[in-house]
Motif scaffolding. Structure first.
Motif, short mmCIF file in Angstrom:
data_model
loop_
_atom_site.label_atom_id
_atom_site.label_comp_id
_atom_site.label_asym_id
_atom_site.label_seq_id
_atom_site.Cartn_x
_atom_site.Cartn_y
_atom_site.Cartn_z
N GLU A 1 74.18 57.05 51.77
CA GLU A 1 75.02 58.08 50.70
C GLU A 1 76.27 58.12 50.83
OE1 GLU A 1 73.07 59.88 48.41
OE2 GLU A 1 71.30 59.43 48.95
N ALA A 2 76.86 58.24 49.75
CA ALA A 2 78.24 58.49 49.66
C ALA A 2 78.80 59.56 50.39
CB ALA A 2 78.82 58.35 48.31
N MET A 3 80.05 59.63 51.06
CA MET A 3 80.26 60.74 51.93
C MET A 3 80.36 61.99 51.18
SD MET A 3 83.72 61.21 54.51
CE MET A 3 84.96 61.14 53.01
N THR B 1 80.84 49.10 61.58
CA THR B 1 80.81 49.61 60.11
C THR B 1 81.25 51.00 60.28
OG1 THR B 1 78.81 48.12 59.85
CG2 THR B 1 79.19 50.26 58.32
N GLU C 1 87.04 57.07 55.12
CA GLU C 1 86.57 56.63 53.66
C GLU C 1 85.07 57.00 53.42
OE1 GLU C 1 87.27 52.64 53.14
OE2 GLU C 1 89.38 52.70 53.22
N GLU C 2 83.98 56.67 54.41
CA GLU C 2 82.90 56.86 54.41
C GLU C 2 82.37 57.84 55.58
OE1 GLU C 2 80.69 55.97 51.92
OE2 GLU C 2 82.41 54.70 50.90
N ARG D 1 76.58 63.43 50.53
CA ARG D 1 75.87 63.70 51.68
C ARG D 1 75.54 65.33 51.89
NH1 ARG D 1 79.08 59.93 55.64
NH2 ARG D 1 78.32 57.87 54.74
N THR E 1 85.09 51.87 58.37
CA THR E 1 85.21 52.74 57.16
C THR E 1 85.65 54.40 57.60
OG1 THR E 1 82.94 53.10 57.34
CG2 THR E 1 83.55 51.36 55.71
#
Length: 1160
Positions: A166-168, A227, A234-235, A171, A231
């Motif tokens: 899911e995008a931050m 990962t 950003e994430e 969520r 990010t």
């Protein structure tokens, strides 16, 4: 509760029964299912109930009973891991199994959570259960990372993948919780290690760091970390601290140099290590063979040693028979002081990063590949995000996170430099290497100004609060930043060179950084070897890089805290007066001197900075570090060697090393026993250094035998300087200055002035000074009133007694003055305020207090003079009380301090010139101290001087001397007079020492010198004859009649020539009279004017030394009468400060008195 076998159960039986029933209902393996694990009918509910028991009973009640029961029932290895292994990778759509796997993960996290021992919060249950649970957690880790049926860690990651996808912004809170749950589980697995004081019965290689790294690589955990790190911001947002924990427990203690060694070099290094160890073993065997056991050594030995005081000392063992050194060493070993054992300082728990960790080849390869990928992609985002969170003190940042942050930054910077070093040979082989590989942009996030601010603040806080492990991590980070920036400066890219120049300039520009490094090095005591290593490494690299940078930048400037500001703060703390910054000092010379001093303090002097590392504390730090010489690496030994070389030879303060324990340590390192290995790479350097230091020591003892006594003690700077150079260090101590004299602006009455000063002191929060002034006034008023009452009663008593005894009227006697009252300060702060606080001094002055010592004497006293009566003191006290409770109020928002100003220097000097009774006759406003005094009138020919005088008299008679004078106003005349005075002053400034020294003095003239010495001999003979006549009484009458008048005239002449100011002016009347006399006298004597330095007679060379010598022999007695008139008191040579008033002279020409009507 006691069991049937007599043992006592440490867990409540009811709790054990409930937990055991839940574990049984969870599931199990049976024969009908081929040994496969089968879930119970309500397995998900059982897992949730176990979670509730852990949360509500263990956490809320602060007990560990449920965790103990679960460990004894083997829940993790027998149930949870079996359930996770039964979830196949292709069954991603099975919601029930994913929920059960997530429930298992929710149980694994609290069961593997690190156990903290807090002595203040631990209960009996904690002491019972924690040792057992620590061993159980080691079993959990072994089962998880070595599970054969499935990749447990990978399965745990699959539980969180839907939430991570899911995008931050999309969520939910549950998704964030699942991601954190996964990361905390990985953190726990990486963190679990055998406790330091517990013996693990299993194979430690199964739970070692190498096994953990291999499991993380095999189960794709490194990919997950890359990962999340790349990010970050950003994430992912709040997961940064958990990733920081995982990285810290993975790489702490790993040697970067060994990690980034090529395989070929690794094999060679291993062979070299083996050869080194074999040589070390052979050296030990050789030393043992010298004293190898013999067939008779089993018979004991005892030696008696008689000392100087006739006392006997017994030494047992055959080692005492070999030589005197071993005998003394044996004796010393038996009398060593054994202090009480203390707890070791330094971190020994999971946060310890100084203990080295060995990795196998496979783990080193996996970790190196992960570190390289992390530097390429995840370093900048993660550490930039973490640094911002630390700066704003986010809630998720705990107290140990900054320590981990700085350590990881230092470790990865070291890894980046090691990686670049490994790539250099490849770059030489391959020409087509992209330039971006050479750029340092991959680690740029920790090389900016924000990072330096965070690092400096952390170092200051850790040093002040004595958080030594935090400070050690920060020092490691600072050292690696310096080394990285130095490597940047050597980069072939110009951009990197400019950035490195800018960074070094910013680092070295702050003097607080220099002070911090010196203070940290000086204050080491017993913070542990890791802290000692970090401290010495920082000092070594900082000095080395700063020395190199200061040589390249000669005009390096350092911003230091201005001394004025420190004095202001100290004055404010002590209740002193703050200087008024709005008032401009009128002294230009003082301003220039202050500006010069400030620029000098801002200029960096490396030798002066390096002297800060010559203190005994810094030397003791490196001596303590060198004492571990057998355990130090060659680079560490080189670090200590360079420091001692700098102290002894570069700074030329080898006397600081002349102490018994230091000399003994250096001697032992070379000569043994248990010294440095002669085959080591650093032995020769240390051998040469120790020889030179010992040679210097013996020479210095021969020069200064007192050094023998000083070798027993530590040395302060003054003692060391004296022993090194043979004289005490010259220090300039500044004399304390009193506060600037203040005054109330004119136009106010006395009462109003007191109100203004009291109001200003209240505005400055100086009420305690007012209370002290009131107490002094009260005590002085009562004492003065008592004295006045007693003094008034005394005459009446005496009068009554005289009336009774005799009728003679009493003589009126003048009343005596009351004694002065000393003003006493109640504490040291008040005493300083009486000297430094201008407002308090102004109030005391207005109240009538008087200072009875010099102005700038800090020990000076104040008194209440006898002229103040008790009523006056009472009035002053009432005024202070009145204005204290009702301060004056002013219009237009003004405050009381606005009506107080500093007395200017010009007004003070004018006031002194007008009112000072001890005036020395010198105008302070106009005179300045010239470099050389004027040499007198300009040399002129006699005819030219006579013609100029006649023309001047003619113009004066005709009234045409200055035709414009009659038409000028008074202001214009004053302006012209001032311009003329300035012109004359400027001309006097240009006068050099030609009056005393000129080129002819350096010329050699034998004839002139012969004549000069002959005349000197004649004068000496004449004076000897005169003295003999005086002693024998020959010619006394003649001397009285003739010699006396001549001597009085000579003394008058000298007095006038000294005190008269008119002789300085070339156009004065005295110079004109001298020219006239020389043109009219009848004798044939010729004299050179005083202002002419050339063609002098030898006698004039003597006259220039003192103006009190007699005139030349060529002058006639009549000329002396003409030149000087008798003055009263001119013969008194002691009155040098009294201005001499010369009466009007009579002009004499050819023996006749010439009166001029022009001067009437």
């Amino acid at each position: 509760m006691e069991l049937a076998d007599g043992k006592r159960d440490v867990v409540d039986p009811e709790v054990r029964a409930y937990v055991s029933s839940l574990v049984t209902a969870l599931g199990g393996s049976g024969a009908d299912e081929d040994g496969r694990y089968v879930l119970g009918d309500d397995a998900l509910a059982c897992l949730r109930d176990l979670k509730k028991w852990l949360k509500l009973y263990d956490e809320k009640a602060n007990r560990l009973d449920v965790a103990r029961c679960l460990a004894e029932s083997n829940l993790v290895g027998g149930d949870l891991l079996q359930i996770l292994a039964a979830w196949p990778e292709n069954a991603t759509e099975d919601r029930l199994k994913s929920k059960i796997a997530l429930a298992c993960l929710e149980l694994l996290v609290p069961l593997t959570w690190p156990l903290e021992k807090n002595a203040e919060q631990m209960t009996v249950n904690h002491h019972r259960h924690i040792p057992y649970l620590q061993i159980a957690q080691l079993g959990y880790k072994r089962s998880i990372i070595n599970y054969d049926g499935a990749r447990i860690l990978h399965t745990a990651v699959r539980c969180a993948l839907p939430s991570m996808a899911e995008a931050m912004g999309d969520r939910s809170t549950r998704d964030e919780g699942i991601i954190k749950l996964l990361l905390y589980f990985l953190r726990n697995i990486a963190m679990i290690a055998p406790p330091p004081n517990v013996q693990y019965e299993g194979d430690e290689s199964e739970i070692s760091r190498s096994a953990t790294i291999d499991a993380f690589d095999y189960q794709d955990i490194f990919h997950l970390l890359l990962t999340v790190s790349s990010t970050m911001g950003e994430e992912f947002n709040t997961q940064d601290v958990v990733v920081l924990d995982i990285l810290f427990y993975l790489i702490k203690g790993v040697d970067v140099d060994k990690l980034f060694v090529d395989e070929a070099k690794a094999d060679n290094s291993k062979m070299d290590e083996l050869v080194r160890l074999r040589k070390k073993e052979a050296a030990i065997l050789r030393a043992a063979q010298v004293n190898a056991p013999t067939r008779h050594n089993r018979f004991g030995t005892m030696v008696w040693l008689q000392r100087e005081d006739s006392k006997m000392t017994t030494i047992s063992g055959q080692a005492a028979l070999l030589d005197s050194t071993r005998s003394l060493a044996k004796m010393d070993s038996t009398k060593k002081f054994k202090p009480p054992r203390r707890a070791l300082k330094g971190e020994v728990g999971p946060m310890d990063f100084d203990t080295p960790v060995m990795l196998n080849v496979q783990a080193s390869k996996h970790l190196r590949r992960f570190v390289e990928d992390f530097l390429d992609s995840g370093f900048n985002p993660l550490f930039n995000h973490l640094r911002k969170a630390i700066d704003r003190e986010a809630e998720r940042i705990l107290e140990y996170h900054p320590r981990q942050f700085f350590y990881l930054v230092s470790w990865f910077l070291d890894a980046e430099r090691a990686r670049r070093k490994c790539k250099k040979p490849k770059k030489s082989q391959k020409d087509a290497v992209p330039e971006d590989l050479d750029s340092f942009s991959l680690v740029a996030s920790v090389l900016n100004q924000e990072m330096f601010v965070t690092l400096n603040r952390s170092m200051d806080t850790s040093f002040e609060n004595k958080l030594w492990q935090d400070l050690s991590a920060a020092m490691k980070c600072f050292t690696q930043i310096l080394l990285t920036v130095q490597e940047m400066s050597e980069s072939p890219l110009e951009e990197d060179q400019e950035i490195a120049e800018n960074i070094l300039n910013r680092i070295f520009y702050e003097e607080t950084t220099h002070d911090r490094v010196a203070n940290i090095t000086r204050t080491y005591k017993d913070q542990g070897f890791g802290y000692l290593d970090s401290c010495t490494e920082l000092a070594h690299n900082y000095l080395r890089i700063l020395e190199q940078y200061s040589k390249q930048n000669v005009d390096l400037q350092v911003r230091s805290r201005r001394r004025v500001r420190r004095k202001k703060k100290a004055a404010r703390d002590e209740g002193q007066d703050e200087p008024d910054d709005d008032i401009v000092d009128e002294s230009d010379g003082e301003d220039e001197a202050r500006a010069e001093r400030t620029s000098h303090e801002r200029k960096f002097d490396f030798k002066r900075f390096a002297a800060r590392f010559l203190t005994q504390g810094c030397i003791d730090t490196f001596v303590t570090f060198t004492a571990y010489y057998n355990d130090l690496k060659p680079i560490q030994l080189k670090r200590a060697h360079r420091y001692f070389y700098r102290v002894a030879f570069k700074q030329e303060m080898s006397v600081m090393l002349f102490r018994v324990d230091i000399i003994a340590l250096l001697y032992k390192m070379i000569k043994g026993p248990e010294g440095l290995d002669p085959q080591s790479s650093t032995y020769k350097e240390w051998d040469d250094l120790v020889k030179q230091i010992l040679k210097k020591c013996t020479r210095k003892i021969q020069e200064r035998p007192e050094l023998v006594v000083e070798m027993l003690f530590s040395k302060i700077n003054s003692t060391a300087h004296y022993l090194e150079y043979g004289y005490e260090k010259q220090t300039v101590t500044s004399k304390p200055r009193a506060a600037a004299e203040l005054e109330v602006k004119p136009g106010k009455e006395w009462e109003d002035q007191i109100g203004i000063v009291v109001g200003a002191m209240l505005d400055r929060n100086e009420g305690e000074h007012l209370q002290w002034v009131k107490s002094q006034l009260f005590s002085a008023e009562s004492e003065r009133r008592s004295w006045e009452g007693a003094n008034a009663a005394m005459p009446s008593v005496e009068k009554d007694a005289l009336a009774d005894a005799d009728e003679t009227p009493a003589v009126e006697v003048e009343q005596p003055n009351p004694p002065s009252i000393l003003v006493k300060a109640d504490n040291s702060a008040r005493k300083i305020a009486m000297f430094k606080n201008g407002h308090l001094r102004l109030l005391m002055t207005l109240l009538g207090f008087r200072r009875i010592s010099e102005e700038d004497d800090p020990e000076g006293a104040w008194t209440i003079p006898s002229s103040l009566s008790a009523d006056q003191l009472k009035q002053a006290l009432d005024l202070v009380k009145k204005f204290e409770f009702s301060p004056p109020v002013f219009d237009d928002g003004q405050e009381a301090g606005d009506f107080i100003r500093r007395k200017s220097a010009a007004s003070a000097s004018r006031r002194k010139a007008v009112f000072d009774d001890e005036d020395d006759g010198i105008d302070n406003d106009t005179d300045e101290e010239l470099m050389f005094e004027p040499g007198g009138p300009t040399a002129m020919k006699k005819s030219e001087a006579l013609e100029a005088l006649k023309n001047r008299r003619r113009r004066r008679k005709d009234g045409s001397e200055d035709p414009e004078t009659n038409r000028l106003t008074d202001e214009q005349l004053k302006a012209r007079a001032e311009a003329k005075r300035q012109k004359e002053l400027e001309k006097n400034r240009k006068i050099k020492s030609e009056l005393y020294v000129h080129d002819s003095d350096e010329e050699e003239d034998e004839e002139r010198d012969r004549i000069f010495f002959e005349q000197e001999e004649k004068l000496r003979e004449k004076s000897k004859i005169a003295i003999m006549k005086e002693l024998l009484g020959v010619g006394k009458g003649k001397g009285k009649g003739q010699g006396a008048p001549r001597r009085s005239k000579k003394r008058q002449s000298s007095a006038i020539s000294i005190d008269s100011d008119d002789e300085v002016e070339p156009t004065s009347s005295a110079a004109r009279d001298n020219v006239l006399q020389e043109s009219d006298e009848g004798d044939d004597a010729t004299n050179t004017p005083m202002s002419s330095p050339h063609n002098r007679s030898p006698r004039t060379k003597r006259r220039k030394v003192s103006s009190e010598e007699p005139e030349s022999a060529g002058h006639s007695e009549a000329e002396e009468v003409v030149k000087q008139a008798p003055l009263p008191g001119a013969g008194d040579t002691d009155d040098e400060d009294v201005a001499v008033v010369r009466p009007a002279r009579q002009r004499v020409r050819a023996g006749f008195i010439v009166d001029s009507s022009d001067e009437e």
